[in-house]
Design an enzyme around this catalytic site. Structure first.
Site, PDB file in Angstrom:
ATOM      1  N   HIS A 388      12.019  71.451  91.567  1.00 55.79           N
ATOM      2  CA  HIS A 388      11.399  70.275  92.536  1.00 55.79           C
ATOM      3  C   HIS A 388      10.607  69.806  91.860  1.00 55.79           C
ATOM      4  O   HIS A 388      10.197  68.820  91.955  1.00 55.79           O
ATOM      5  CB  HIS A 388      10.502  71.433  93.815  1.00 55.79           C
ATOM      6  CG  HIS A 388       9.594  71.034  94.403  1.00 55.79           C
ATOM      7  ND1 HIS A 388      10.510  70.927  95.735  1.00 55.79           N
ATOM      8  CD2 HIS A 388       8.675  69.948  94.526  1.00 55.79           C
ATOM      9  CE1 HIS A 388       9.447  70.214  96.170  1.00 55.79           C
ATOM     10  NE2 HIS A 388       7.797  70.032  95.390  1.00 55.79           N
ATOM     11  N   GLU A 389       9.998  70.404  90.878  1.00 56.63           N
ATOM     12  CA  GLU A 389       8.151  69.822  89.867  1.00 56.63           C
ATOM     13  C   GLU A 389       8.987  68.552  89.076  1.00 56.63           C
ATOM     14  O   GLU A 389       8.584  67.396  89.127  1.00 56.63           O
ATOM     15  CB  GLU A 389       7.949  70.011  89.318  1.00 56.63           C
ATOM     16  CG  GLU A 389       6.612  71.857  90.244  1.00 56.63           C
ATOM     17  CD  GLU A 389       6.002  70.715  91.040  1.00 56.63           C
ATOM     18  OE1 GLU A 389       5.472  69.078  90.942  1.00 56.63           O
ATOM     19  OE2 GLU A 389       5.414  70.934  92.501  1.00 56.63           O
ATOM     20  N   HIS A 392      10.379  64.832  91.172  1.00 58.64           N
ATOM     21  CA  HIS A 392       8.810  64.546  90.775  1.00 58.64           C
ATOM     22  C   HIS A 392       8.818  64.069  89.556  1.00 58.64           C
ATOM     23  O   HIS A 392       8.835  63.306  88.844  1.00 58.64           O
ATOM     24  CB  HIS A 392       7.340  65.110  91.066  1.00 58.64           C
ATOM     25  CG  HIS A 392       7.302  65.369  92.458  1.00 58.64           C
ATOM     26  ND1 HIS A 392       8.176  65.083  93.610  1.00 58.64           N
ATOM     27  CD2 HIS A 392       6.973  66.940  92.969  1.00 58.64           C
ATOM     28  CE1 HIS A 392       7.388  65.859  95.306  1.00 58.64           C
ATOM     29  NE2 HIS A 392       7.647  67.158  94.607  1.00 58.64           N
ATOM     30  N   HIS A 395      10.844  60.899  89.002  1.00 61.55           N
ATOM     31  CA  HIS A 395      11.139  59.933  89.731  1.00 61.55           C
ATOM     32  C   HIS A 395       9.422  59.182  89.229  1.00 61.55           C
ATOM     33  O   HIS A 395       9.775  57.904  89.381  1.00 61.55           O
ATOM     34  CB  HIS A 395      10.142  60.164  91.258  1.00 61.55           C
ATOM     35  CG  HIS A 395      10.079  59.227  92.075  1.00 61.55           C
ATOM     36  ND1 HIS A 395      10.388  59.348  93.664  1.00 61.55           N
ATOM     37  CD2 HIS A 395      10.857  58.090  92.246  1.00 61.55           C
ATOM     38  CE1 HIS A 395       9.751  57.771  93.940  1.00 61.55           C
ATOM     39  NE2 HIS A 395      10.566  57.813  93.516  1.00 61.55           N
TER      40      HIS A 395
HETATM   41 ZN   LIG Z   1       6.379  67.913  95.849  1.00 66.55          ZN
END
Ligand SMILES: [Zn+2]
Length: 596
Positions: A388-389, A392, A395
């Site tokens: 998940h991290e 980010h 991105h």
């Molecule tokens: Zn998040």
């Protein structure tokens, strides 16, 4: 699993290298002094900007101050999070925070000044000086707000009333964080002890149903007792939204909230409608839940416990990283290789150590690189957190590489897309890889529950907000009874007819802090649905989707969020993306029902 009793023991490859930002404290202090000087220069522009050149000079100085400030602040904040017990780190963070305050005070004159210029003059300035084009879009964006900015006098009154207008939120915060006293529960020694939030989170997932029930009742006890007080704070918050929106010439509080992302109201309404048209699979899942738990009546305190226990696999950090990379193959070689390099470049602070900030996050610093904080445990949950991290982080990384600083930051509206796409790719990969039935069931259940929490529950909250604001618009009473009636109806519609209601259910609205930040939670649902739709197409190997998705990761805030998503084929003004996401949900529930 490796545990560490101090930061020194952690291998340096698994710790941030803050020297990537500042070599030493002298370098930090030098930049700090530079910003102090810049602030004085910025102040001197108040009332003194005349013509294109001085406008450009001002904006360039402000940009420089803002860039240095972000470095100073991020450094202080990261250092603090590695060990929150160190008082010098706290002091440094305070010092950086105050600097931010000073910058915004020194530059607060600018927006009102800008709006006194007419758009034609501004465009003229931009055509005169090449360097102004860097700021063009952000300057013109300000004009979108023009009809919502009031006269100087009215703005002053509103700003003085700011504190009073936000007092319902403050009051609720005080009730919810400081004054609330939960009921008592029985501990392992058979003694009655007061419930805490931490205990509740564990107990509501306890296998012993009587414990869940006891915790549920103890948790809701103060909220039920305070229902009238909380109803009056919520009602005041909504009336303030309505009033401020009227004063600022917005058609409604909803449209005011959607304005900054430039999202039309149809998107919000379409989300709710599409979710409700496809609610049957959620009801089906509730029936499976009842069956699996073996209860004669499904109650609210039976909704949080996972139906399948986490497979007790030990997954080392090395293994987790490799599995993540494998699962993200559909994103292409460049994505995977770039992400692989993050591991050795010390972008990630991996281990849990005494005093370190809990949880996980990504913080991107333009011109440097993303910084990811983890508290890695060798299990499957940590594998998900990592994936998940890193979504980010990639991105942030791509947007910083491909956008100028002013457009590199991405909005909250799109932020969770990148992280959720990664999680979905991981889960699909693991489902395909495993032959173990128990693991399969666990993964499906995990996915379904995440869907329920991030999508359906948030849409239900979004609809609740919409209805109660409409009531305010129509001058209908907003009291505990009205809120409870709306909440109960929605809870039944979303979760299905199979649930037997305890008295507490209808008071669900009393405990939600998000209702004091109007029309915000819907972004969780649109982000999640967009990611599901995208991941589904990525797994099918659609070249076009991969290409447009990577472009999206590189786009920062170069356009409005809906436009950026549209280029990946996710058009949230139409029902299809939500329908596609919900058809994925339908398949998951079907598969789960076959497995159990
Ligand atoms: Zn998040």
């Amino acid at each position: 699993m490796v545990t560490y009793s101090s930061r020194k023991e952690v291998p340096s490859a698994e710790k941030w290298n803050l020297a990537d930002i500042y070599q030493d404290m002298n370098a930090w202090e030098n930049d700090y002094q530079t910003v102090i000087e810049l602030i004085e220069k910025l102040r001197a522009f108040d009332g003194a900007i005349e013509g294109a050149q001085s406008l450009c000079d001002y904006l360039q100085l402000r940009e420089q101050a803002s860039y240095l400030y972000s470095k100073l602040y991020v450094f202080a904040s990261l250092q603090m999070d590695t060990d929150t017990r160190v008082s010098s780190s706290q002091a440094l963070l305070d010092k950086a925070g105050q600097l931010g305050q000073k910058i915004s005070e020194a530059t607060s004159f600018f927006m009102p000044f800008l709006l006194t210029l007419d758009e034609e003059t501004l465009k003229q300035y931009i055509s005169e000086i090449k360097e102004l084009s860097y700021f063009e879009e952000s300057l013109l964006e300000s004009y979108r707000y023009k009809k919502h900015v009031l006269s100087k006098e009215k703005e002053e009154i509103l700003s003085k009333m700011g504190e009073a207008l936000s007092s319902p939120k403050q009051t609720f915060g005080m009730i919810n964080n400081a004054d609330i006293k939960f009921g008592k529960v029985t501990n392992d020694d058979h003694k009655k002890v007061p419930l805490t939030r931490g205990m509740y989170a564990k107990l509501i997932e306890d296998e012993d149903r009587s414990k869940r029930k006891e915790a549920y009742k103890a948790y809701y006890k103060p909220y039920v007792q305070l229902q009238n007080t909380i109803a009056s704070t919520l009602s005041a918050a909504i009336k303030n939204n309505k009033l401020t929106s009227e004063i600022r010439n917005y058609p409604s509080a909803l449209e005011r909230a959607l304005f900054s992302d430039n999202v039309p109201k149809d998107v919000y309404e379409n989300l709710i409608q599409s979710a409700k048209e496809n609610i049957q699979p959620l009801h089906k899942y509730m029936r499976i839940r009842k069956q699996q738990l073996g209860v004669d009546e499904l109650r609210a305190y039976d909704l949080s416990i996972p139906l399948v226990k986490e497979a007790k696999q030990v997954i080392s950090y090395e293994e987790a990283y490799e599995t993540m990379l494998q699962s993200l193959q559909p994103l292409g070689e460049d994505y995977v290789q770039t992400l692989r390099s993050f591991k050795t470049k010390r972008y990630i602070d991996v281990r849990e150590t005494p005093g370190k900030r809990s949880g996980a996050y990504n913080l991107g610093l333009y011109g440097v690189h993303p910084f990811v904080l983890l508290n890695h445990q060798d299990n499957i949950s940590s594998l998900f957190t990592l994936t998940h991290e890193m979504g980010h982080a990639m991105h942030s990384y791509y947007s910083s590489q491909y956008q100028p600083r002013i457009k590199a930051g991405y909005s909250i509206f799109v932020a969770e897309v990148a992280s959720t796409v990664n999680e979905v790719l991981l889960i699909r990969y693991l489902l395909k890889q495993t032959n173990d039935n128990q693991t399969k069931k666990y993964l499906l259940n995990h996915f379904i529950d995440q869907f329920k929490g991030t999508f359906f529950t948030q849409v239900m909250f979004a609809e609740f907000e919409k209805i109660i604001h409409e009531k305010a618009q129509n001058e209908q009473p907003l009291n505990a009874e009205a809120f409870s009636q709306v909440y109960e109806t929605l809870f039944r519609e979303y979760n299905g007819p199979g649930i037997v209601f305890d008295d507490e259910v209808k008071y669900g609205w009393t405990r939600i802090p998000h209702f004091y930040r109007p029309f915000y939670v819907y972004k969780y649902a649109t982000g999640f649905a967009s990611a599901i739709d995208l991941a589904d197409r990525l797994i099918k190997g659609e070249q076009e989707t991969r290409h447009s998705y990577l472009e999206f990761l590189k786009s920062g805030s170069s356009d409005y969020p809906l436009e950026l998503l549209k280029r990946t084929g996710v058009d949230l003004s139409r029902p299809e993306p939500i329908h596609n996401a919900l058809s994925v949900f339908n398949k998951l529930v079907d598969e789960f029902s076959r497995q159990v």
